[in-house]
Design a protein around this motif. Structure first.
Motif, mmCIF file in Angstrom:
data_model
loop_
_atom_site.group_PDB
_atom_site.id
_atom_site.type_symbol
_atom_site.label_atom_id
_atom_site.label_comp_id
_atom_site.label_asym_id
_atom_site.label_seq_id
_atom_site.Cartn_x
_atom_site.Cartn_y
_atom_site.Cartn_z
ATOM 1 N N ARG A 1 12.870 11.117 1.139
ATOM 2 C CA ARG A 1 11.575 10.571 1.800
ATOM 3 C C ARG A 1 11.240 9.256 1.100
ATOM 4 N NH1 ARG A 1 7.561 12.210 4.943
ATOM 5 N NH2 ARG A 1 5.204 11.307 4.516
ATOM 6 N N ALA A 2 11.015 9.395 -0.361
ATOM 7 C CA ALA A 2 10.658 8.148 -1.258
ATOM 8 C C ALA A 2 11.514 6.869 -0.836
ATOM 9 C CB ALA A 2 10.891 8.484 -2.760
ATOM 10 N N LEU A 3 13.022 7.143 -0.670
ATOM 11 C CA LEU A 3 13.665 6.036 -0.268
ATOM 12 C C LEU A 3 13.217 5.566 1.181
ATOM 13 C CD1 LEU A 3 15.909 3.914 -0.711
ATOM 14 C CD2 LEU A 3 17.560 5.774 0.246
ATOM 15 N N ALA A 4 12.972 6.441 2.085
ATOM 16 C CA ALA A 4 12.431 6.063 3.510
ATOM 17 C C ALA A 4 11.085 5.247 3.695
ATOM 18 C CB ALA A 4 12.174 7.210 4.451
ATOM 19 N N VAL A 5 10.285 5.912 2.482
ATOM 20 C CA VAL A 5 8.977 5.094 2.283
ATOM 21 C C VAL A 5 9.153 3.639 2.019
ATOM 22 C CG1 VAL A 5 6.790 4.908 0.895
ATOM 23 C CG2 VAL A 5 7.632 7.175 2.081
ATOM 24 N N LEU A 6 10.152 3.534 0.994
ATOM 25 C CA LEU A 6 10.655 2.096 0.325
ATOM 26 C C LEU A 6 11.083 1.258 1.366
ATOM 27 C CD1 LEU A 6 10.984 0.281 -1.798
ATOM 28 C CD2 LEU A 6 12.962 1.288 -2.473
ATOM 29 N N LEU A 7 12.091 1.547 2.208
ATOM 30 C CA LEU A 7 12.770 0.862 3.158
ATOM 31 C C LEU A 7 11.739 0.547 4.454
ATOM 32 C CD1 LEU A 7 16.097 2.868 3.530
ATOM 33 C CD2 LEU A 7 15.629 0.480 2.196
ATOM 34 N N ARG A 8 10.937 1.452 4.842
ATOM 35 C CA ARG A 8 9.850 1.072 5.700
ATOM 36 C C ARG A 8 8.755 0.035 5.070
ATOM 37 N NH1 ARG A 8 8.527 3.646 10.247
ATOM 38 N NH2 ARG A 8 6.252 3.758 9.741
ATOM 39 N N ASP A 41 0.640 -1.240 -0.045
ATOM 40 C CA ASP A 41 -0.078 0.156 0.077
ATOM 41 C C ASP A 41 0.663 1.353 0.009
ATOM 42 O OD1 ASP A 41 -1.942 -1.715 0.113
ATOM 43 O OD2 ASP A 41 -2.508 -1.564 2.268
ATOM 44 N N TRP A 42 2.133 1.179 0.536
ATOM 45 C CA TRP A 42 3.054 2.349 0.563
ATOM 46 C C TRP A 42 3.357 2.750 -0.963
ATOM 47 C CZ3 TRP A 42 7.454 0.810 -1.734
ATOM 48 C CH2 TRP A 42 7.790 -0.407 -2.080
ATOM 49 N N THR A 43 3.220 2.115 -1.942
ATOM 50 C CA THR A 43 3.727 2.581 -3.197
ATOM 51 C C THR A 43 3.145 4.032 -3.560
ATOM 52 O OG1 THR A 43 2.190 1.320 -4.559
ATOM 53 C CG2 THR A 43 4.180 0.302 -3.844
ATOM 54 N N THR A 44 1.794 4.192 -3.229
ATOM 55 C CA THR A 44 1.307 5.466 -3.900
ATOM 56 C C THR A 44 1.995 6.565 -2.954
ATOM 57 O OG1 THR A 44 -0.957 4.255 -3.620
ATOM 58 C CG2 THR A 44 -0.977 6.522 -3.486
ATOM 59 N N GLU A 45 2.461 6.337 -1.602
ATOM 60 C CA GLU A 45 3.223 7.533 -0.951
ATOM 61 C C GLU A 45 4.511 7.627 -1.527
ATOM 62 O OE1 GLU A 45 4.221 8.894 3.665
ATOM 63 O OE2 GLU A 45 3.399 7.011 3.158
ATOM 64 N N TYR A 46 5.059 6.497 -1.882
ATOM 65 C CA TYR A 46 6.422 6.552 -2.695
ATOM 66 C C TYR A 46 6.372 7.262 -3.911
ATOM 67 C CZ TYR A 46 10.289 4.856 -5.473
ATOM 68 O OH TYR A 46 11.413 5.048 -6.408
ATOM 69 N N GLU A 47 5.187 7.043 -4.598
ATOM 70 C CA GLU A 47 5.119 7.727 -6.008
ATOM 71 C C GLU A 47 4.807 9.411 -5.862
ATOM 72 O OE1 GLU A 47 2.239 5.363 -7.729
ATOM 73 O OE2 GLU A 47 4.001 3.921 -8.349
ATOM 74 N N THR A 77 8.444 10.787 -5.034
ATOM 75 C CA THR A 77 9.205 10.822 -6.217
ATOM 76 C C THR A 77 8.545 12.150 -7.135
ATOM 77 O OG1 THR A 77 8.132 9.216 -7.135
ATOM 78 C CG2 THR A 77 10.237 8.599 -6.019
ATOM 79 N N ALA A 78 7.262 12.155 -7.459
ATOM 80 C CA ALA A 78 6.934 13.100 -8.289
ATOM 81 C C ALA A 78 7.121 14.618 -7.790
ATOM 82 C CB ALA A 78 5.275 13.099 -8.299
#
Length: 277
Positions: A151-158, A135-141, A144-145
């Motif tokens: 922050r994107a990397l932090a979302v990915l790692l979490r 579900d975190w991919t939306t926040e990741y995108e 990055t946008a």
């Protein structure tokens, strides 16, 4: 260790590393399929120790988007890595395969159709009956946008949960840690592989299936899970083990998701005994 670039039928390139190539006469080698967010170089110690223990070559390769291998296509699916694994197996005359994390998912799906004789996986990031979610991919995108790679990397790692205590840090603190580490080798590598990592987690989810199709796996399949690894790895592995009557299931004491890269003796012994038959 030897290095070479091999061509794929679609005109791509795979960067291949072979440890113990001089031992080829002792039997075919073991092909190791790497995880996400890492390169073949991160498996050097593992390959050296396993090759020495087995007395056979161990082959690792940079999957697409890493090193001198071709870029990962925008429309990436697991089939890309499955076809590349087939090329590596044929090029090295190898029938034994080991996969770690995402590489374990590739290996499990590939071994249903490729001529794999013995298959071993460690913490395979395979999705069985929706055991993997993202579900975190939306926040990741969104990050990055906005151009906020920290922050994107932090979302990915979490989201991946594979970084132990690091991935449990508050998002703001992990974002700051990423900013501070941006100039380090590991920081640069994670940024370079962020997009491939997200494509790969989406590909895992897209390939979700029940456990029953894994009955097509080789009779000799070894499933290893780190005792301290995220729980979702064990959920899928237990379901596959339940339907695959000939499989062996082992929990490696004291080890987390990075157990392969640490190459502890107990893991090397377990794998060398398995691949030795």
């Amino acid at each position: 260790m030897t290095r070479e670039n091999i061509r794929t039928p679609d005109g791509g390139t795979i960067e291949l590393f072979s440890t113990g190539a001089e031992l080829a006469s002792a039997g075919s080698g073991v092909v190791a399929v790497p995880a996400s967010m890492v390169t073949a170089a991160d498996y050097t110690r593992f390959a050296q120790k396993l090759s020495a223990s087995l007395g056979r070559p161990v082959h690792t390769f940079n999957r697409r988007g890493r090193g001198a291998s071709s870029p990962q296509p925008e429309d990436y699916t697991l089939d890309v890595d499955i076809r590349d694994l087939d090329v590596v197996m044929k090029h090295t005359s190898s029938t034994d395969v080991f996969g770690h994390s995402f590489g374990g998912a590739v290996a499990l799906h590939a071994a249903r159709t490729l001529p794999v004789e013995r298959l071993a996986v460690y913490d395979p990031a395979v999705s069985v009956n929706h055991s993997v979610t993202a579900d975190w991919t939306t926040e990741y995108e969104r990050a990055t946008a906005a151009g906020d790679d920290d922050r994107a990397l932090a979302v990915l790692l979490r989201g991946l949960e594979t970084g132990s205590a690091l991935s449990r840090m508050p998002l703001s603190m992990l974002t700051l840690a990423n900013k501070l580490a941006a100039g380090t080798p590991i920081g640069k590598q994670m940024r370079e592989l962020m997009q491939t990592g997200v494509r790969e987690i989406k590909a895992i989810i897209a390939a979700d299936m029940p456990a029953e199709p894994f009955l097509e796996l080789p009779l000799e399949t070894l499933i290893i899970v780190g005792e301290k690894s995220p729980a979702y790895f064990g959920v899928a592995c237990a379901q596959i083990h339940d339907v695959l009557s000939g499989s062996s299931y082992t929990i490696l004491p004291g080890m987390g998701h990075d157990g392969v890269n640490k190459a502890p003796d107990k893991l090397i012994t377990e794998l060398s005994e398995f691949f030795a038959g």
